[in-house]
Design an enzyme around this catalytic site. Sequence first.
Site, PDB file in Angstrom:
ATOM      1  N   SER A  54       0.871  -1.181   0.000  1.00 37.34           N
ATOM      2  CA  SER A  54       0.000   0.000   0.000  1.00 37.34           C
ATOM      3  C   SER A  54       0.906   1.227   0.000  1.00 37.34           C
ATOM      4  O   SER A  54       2.059   1.157   0.467  1.00 37.34           O
ATOM      5  CB  SER A  54      -0.852   0.016   1.273  1.00 37.34           C
ATOM      6  OG  SER A  54      -1.503   1.265   1.426  1.00 37.34           O
ATOM      7  N   TYR A 107      -1.688   0.066  10.955  1.00 36.90           N
ATOM      8  CA  TYR A 107      -1.967  -0.352   9.566  1.00 36.90           C
ATOM      9  C   TYR A 107      -0.749  -0.013   8.702  1.00 36.90           C
ATOM     10  O   TYR A 107      -0.278  -0.854   7.923  1.00 36.90           O
ATOM     11  CB  TYR A 107      -3.230   0.323   9.017  1.00 36.90           C
ATOM     12  CG  TYR A 107      -3.478  -0.078   7.570  1.00 36.90           C
ATOM     13  CD1 TYR A 107      -3.825  -1.383   7.249  1.00 36.90           C
ATOM     14  CD2 TYR A 107      -3.305   0.836   6.519  1.00 36.90           C
ATOM     15  CE1 TYR A 107      -4.015  -1.775   5.923  1.00 36.90           C
ATOM     16  CE2 TYR A 107      -3.493   0.456   5.200  1.00 36.90           C
ATOM     17  CZ  TYR A 107      -3.852  -0.853   4.904  1.00 36.90           C
ATOM     18  OH  TYR A 107      -4.022  -1.247   3.593  1.00 36.90           O
TER      19      TYR A 107
HETATM   20  P1  NDP Z   1     -11.832  -5.768   0.782  1.00 36.51           P
HETATM   21  O1  NDP Z   1     -12.297  -5.612   2.187  1.00 36.51           O
HETATM   22  O2  NDP Z   1     -12.788  -5.479  -0.313  1.00 36.51           O
HETATM   23  O3  NDP Z   1     -11.264  -7.256   0.591  1.00 36.51           O
HETATM   24  C1  NDP Z   1     -10.464  -7.858   1.550  1.00 36.51           C
HETATM   25  C2  NDP Z   1     -10.376  -9.339   1.259  1.00 36.51           C
HETATM   26  O4  NDP Z   1      -9.467  -9.932   2.211  1.00 36.51           O
HETATM   27  C3  NDP Z   1     -11.704 -10.049   1.388  1.00 36.51           C
HETATM   28  O5  NDP Z   1     -11.836 -10.982   0.347  1.00 36.51           O
HETATM   29  C4  NDP Z   1     -11.591 -10.761   2.722  1.00 36.51           C
HETATM   30  O6  NDP Z   1     -12.302 -11.988   2.670  1.00 36.51           O
HETATM   31  C5  NDP Z   1     -10.094 -11.061   2.763  1.00 36.51           C
HETATM   32  N1  NDP Z   1      -9.618 -11.319   4.111  1.00 36.51           N
HETATM   33  C6  NDP Z   1      -9.543 -10.445   5.156  1.00 36.51           C
HETATM   34  N2  NDP Z   1      -9.092 -11.069   6.242  1.00 36.51           N
HETATM   35  C7  NDP Z   1      -8.862 -12.361   5.865  1.00 36.51           C
HETATM   36  C8  NDP Z   1      -8.383 -13.494   6.552  1.00 36.51           C
HETATM   37  N3  NDP Z   1      -8.048 -13.434   7.846  1.00 36.51           N
HETATM   38  N4  NDP Z   1      -8.265 -14.666   5.879  1.00 36.51           N
HETATM   39  C9  NDP Z   1      -8.593 -14.735   4.563  1.00 36.51           C
HETATM   40  N5  NDP Z   1      -9.053 -13.690   3.877  1.00 36.51           N
HETATM   41  C10 NDP Z   1      -9.192 -12.521   4.519  1.00 36.51           C
HETATM   42  O7  NDP Z   1     -10.535  -4.856   0.669  1.00 36.51           O
HETATM   43  P2  NDP Z   1      -9.479  -4.623  -0.535  1.00 36.51           P
HETATM   44  O8  NDP Z   1      -9.760  -5.481  -1.686  1.00 36.51           O
HETATM   45  O9  NDP Z   1      -9.388  -3.161  -0.738  1.00 36.51           O
HETATM   46  O10 NDP Z   1      -8.172  -5.078   0.220  1.00 36.51           O
HETATM   47  C11 NDP Z   1      -7.297  -6.077  -0.287  1.00 36.51           C
HETATM   48  C12 NDP Z   1      -5.885  -5.732   0.108  1.00 36.51           C
HETATM   49  O11 NDP Z   1      -5.525  -4.492  -0.471  1.00 36.51           O
HETATM   50  C13 NDP Z   1      -5.635  -5.578   1.604  1.00 36.51           C
HETATM   51  O12 NDP Z   1      -4.383  -6.166   1.895  1.00 36.51           O
HETATM   52  C14 NDP Z   1      -5.567  -4.068   1.811  1.00 36.51           C
HETATM   53  O13 NDP Z   1      -4.784  -3.722   2.914  1.00 36.51           O
HETATM   54  C15 NDP Z   1      -4.920  -3.651   0.508  1.00 36.51           C
HETATM   55  N6  NDP Z   1      -5.082  -2.266   0.098  1.00 36.51           N
HETATM   56  C16 NDP Z   1      -6.318  -1.704  -0.031  1.00 36.51           C
HETATM   57  C17 NDP Z   1      -6.433  -0.399  -0.470  1.00 36.51           C
HETATM   58  C18 NDP Z   1      -7.759   0.285  -0.595  1.00 36.51           C
HETATM   59  O14 NDP Z   1      -7.810   1.522  -0.556  1.00 36.51           O
HETATM   60  N7  NDP Z   1      -8.847  -0.441  -0.784  1.00 36.51           N
HETATM   61  C19 NDP Z   1      -5.258   0.397  -0.850  1.00 36.51           C
HETATM   62  C20 NDP Z   1      -4.003  -0.298  -0.663  1.00 36.51           C
HETATM   63  C21 NDP Z   1      -3.935  -1.581  -0.233  1.00 36.51           C
HETATM   64  P3  NDP Z   1     -13.179 -12.628   3.849  1.00 36.51           P
HETATM   65  O15 NDP Z   1     -13.720 -11.498   4.680  1.00 36.51           O
HETATM   66  O16 NDP Z   1     -14.230 -13.420   3.119  1.00 36.51           O
HETATM   67  O17 NDP Z   1     -12.218 -13.500   4.572  1.00 36.51           O
HETATM   68  C1  8X3 Z   2      -5.067   1.659   1.993  1.00 40.42           C
HETATM   69  C2  8X3 Z   2      -4.654   3.023   1.549  1.00 40.42           C
HETATM   70  O1  8X3 Z   2      -4.095   5.378   2.377  1.00 40.42           O
HETATM   71  O2  8X3 Z   2      -6.182   4.359   3.146  1.00 40.42           O
HETATM   72  O3  8X3 Z   2      -3.950   0.834   2.097  1.00 40.42           O
HETATM   73  O4  8X3 Z   2      -4.071   3.635   4.011  1.00 40.42           O
HETATM   74  S1  8X3 Z   2      -4.764   4.134   2.846  1.00 40.42           S
END
Ligand code: NDP
Ligand code: 8X3
Length: 256
Positions: A140, A153
């Site tokens: 991220s 985070y």
């Molecule tokens: P979502 O909440 O839409 O998706 C998160 C996914 O992670 C879900 O499928 C959830 O599935 C899964 N997950 C969470 N905890 C677990 C666990 N313990 N075991 C297995 N699966 C898990 O968020 P994003 O798609 O945005 O996030 C995906 C990644 O991208 C994360 O690592 C996040 O930190 C990162 N990210 C997100 C950004 C944003 O602004 N959206 C920016 C930068 C990075 P389930 O609940 O079914 O287990």
């Molecule tokens: C998610 C992006 O800027 O909200 O990883 O932390 S931010």
Amino acid sequence: MSKIIFITGATSGFGEAAARKFAAEGYNCIINGRRSDRLQQLADELTSTHQVEILPLVFDVQDEQAVNKAIDSLPEKWKAIDVLFNNAGLALGRDYFDEADMGDWTRMIDTNVKGVLFVGQAVSKLMAKRGKGHIINMGSIAGQEVYEKGNVYCASKFAVDAISKGMRIDLLRHGIKVTCINPGAAETEFSLVRFKGDAGTAASIYNGIKPLSGADVADVVFYCSSLPDHVCINDLSITCLRQANTVYFNREPAKP
Ligand code: NDP
Ligand code: 8X3
């Protein structure tokens, strides 16, 4: 023969979008998450739309034993994983350091750091045996700059950056590529999870910007994975046009 991608966190957001993208491009997909109903639905949809096989694998990435059991018990043909999208993760809370919840911190560290390690190591062993593979870790821009109330985070994503660098060095001898993708604000379920179901606060994160979508990030992940064998994108940061870094946004004023 079709290639195989293993995607953690495929029940929503980037992971789900990546499953759609890679399935459309002819990849067989192992899709993971904890919500089995969503995984099965996605598997049914993708197998009926594309000529690919989809294997749903329900486990919690925080649980080392469950991760190893799930990966060890993969049918032999599914162990030939070409790409791991090590994506499952979450933020919980956005609070001052002295006021944050220790339970939130523990879950972020267990999911974003230990989960990435558990899945990364189990899959890298399979890739090492084949002398090839590509691991794409989900970092991220929060892993590049700390912002107010981002504390743990951000720390978890700084860790993903360091882990990716370490993996890249240690897995070089096996011919395994390691990429760390660092997106900025993207509208997925991320903020809804972070703010524990508070839809108003979650939506406010995207006020006055057109954020990245899951599909935008999935396209980038696919691009990274489709380069020639000798080419590896090590790190890639991506934000929407109205975001410069974790702090600076050019938000369009609200219309009266
Ligand atoms: P979502 O909440 O839409 O998706 C998160 C996914 O992670 C879900 O499928 C959830 O599935 C899964 N997950 C969470 N905890 C677990 C666990 N313990 N075991 C297995 N699966 C898990 O968020 P994003 O798609 O945005 O996030 C995906 C990644 O991208 C994360 O690592 C996040 O930190 C990162 N990210 C997100 C950004 C944003 O602004 N959206 C920016 C930068 C990075 P389930 O609940 O079914 O287990
Ligand atoms: C998610 C992006 O800027 O909200 O990883 O932390 S931010």
